[in-house]
Write a protein that holds these residues in place. Structure first.
Motif, PDB file in Angstrom:
ATOM      1  N   VAL A 137       3.525   7.824  10.819  1.00  0.00           N
ATOM      2  CA  VAL A 137       4.477   7.197  11.817  1.00  0.00           C
ATOM      3  C   VAL A 137       4.343   5.735  11.628  1.00  0.00           C
ATOM      4  N   ALA A 138       5.738   5.101  11.566  1.00  0.00           N
ATOM      5  CA  ALA A 138       5.973   3.760  11.670  1.00  0.00           C
ATOM      6  C   ALA A 138       5.842   2.941  12.747  1.00  0.00           C
ATOM      7  N   ILE A 139       4.873   2.033  12.930  1.00  0.00           N
ATOM      8  CA  ILE A 139       5.034   1.245  14.047  1.00  0.00           C
ATOM      9  C   ILE A 139       5.992  -0.053  14.215  1.00  0.00           C
ATOM     10  N   GLN A 185       0.810  -1.095  -0.038  1.00  0.00           N
ATOM     11  CA  GLN A 185       0.112   0.095  -0.099  1.00  0.00           C
ATOM     12  C   GLN A 185       0.709   1.229   0.132  1.00  0.00           C
ATOM     13  N   VAL A 186       0.281   2.228  -0.470  1.00  0.00           N
ATOM     14  CA  VAL A 186       1.101   3.620  -0.736  1.00  0.00           C
ATOM     15  C   VAL A 186       0.348   4.637   0.071  1.00  0.00           C
ATOM     16  N   VAL A 209      11.374   2.169   2.977  1.00  0.00           N
ATOM     17  CA  VAL A 209      10.907   3.127   2.114  1.00  0.00           C
ATOM     18  C   VAL A 209      11.248   3.252   0.650  1.00  0.00           C
ATOM     19  N   ILE A 210      10.540   3.229  -0.332  1.00  0.00           N
ATOM     20  CA  ILE A 210      11.191   3.163  -1.675  1.00  0.00           C
ATOM     21  C   ILE A 210      10.243   4.443  -2.112  1.00  0.00           C
ATOM     22  N   TYR A 211      10.868   5.400  -2.892  1.00  0.00           N
ATOM     23  CA  TYR A 211      10.171   6.875  -3.157  1.00  0.00           C
ATOM     24  C   TYR A 211      10.501   7.063  -4.708  1.00  0.00           C
ATOM     25  N   ILE A 212       9.688   7.504  -5.271  1.00  0.00           N
ATOM     26  CA  ILE A 212       9.863   8.321  -6.897  1.00  0.00           C
ATOM     27  C   ILE A 212       9.241   9.597  -6.882  1.00  0.00           C
ATOM     28  N   THR A 213      10.263  10.387  -7.424  1.00  0.00           N
ATOM     29  CA  THR A 213       9.878  11.816  -7.458  1.00  0.00           C
ATOM     30  C   THR A 213       8.650  11.939  -8.812  1.00  0.00           C
ATOM     31  N   LYS A 214       7.873  13.318  -8.848  1.00  0.00           N
ATOM     32  CA  LYS A 214       7.239  13.175  -9.842  1.00  0.00           C
ATOM     33  C   LYS A 214       7.563  13.233 -11.313  1.00  0.00           C
ATOM     34  N   ASN A 215       8.740  13.979 -11.381  1.00  0.00           N
ATOM     35  CA  ASN A 215       9.345  14.132 -12.560  1.00  0.00           C
ATOM     36  C   ASN A 215       9.849  12.393 -13.231  1.00  0.00           C
TER      37      ASN A 215
END
Length: 102
Positions: free
Chosen positions: A30-32, A10-11, A37-43
């Motif tokens: 908050v992480a329990i 889930q995101v 975490v993996i992220y991607i920019t809008k560009n």
């Protein structure tokens, strides 16, 4: 993410898609437990979607729905705020028009 517990795959923070800052929701997350975490920019997302036209169209449709839904909430908040301002103004006007007690 608000009051929701997210599970695997889930995101959160799809707000980064929104070009209209007033439609974004800023929430502390908050992480329990341990979190990777993996992220991607809008560009980078836009560049990647250029290679996947079907997925690009799906993201565009979801983006329009998100804008529409957030726009409704934003407008409702604006209307409520205006109604509160008018009620406060009427209350102040009523207080001024009342004669002083003798």
């Amino acid at each position: 993410h608000g009051r929701v517990v997210l599970n695997k795959n889930q995101v959160w923070n799809v707000d980064f898609l929104l070009m209209q800052p007033h439609l974004r929701r800023l929430q502390t997350t908050v992480a329990i437990s341990y979190l990777h975490v993996i992220y991607i920019t809008k560009n980078r997302l836009d560049e990647t979607l250029d290679h996947f036209p079907r997925e690009k169209e799906l993201v565009r449709k979801k983006y329009r729905v998100l804008c529409f839904m957030r726009g409704i909430v934003w407008k409702a908040q604006q209307v409520r705020a205006e109604q509160r301002r008018k009620r406060r103004g009427k209350t102040k006007d009523n207080d001024r028009s009342r004669p002083e007690a003798l």
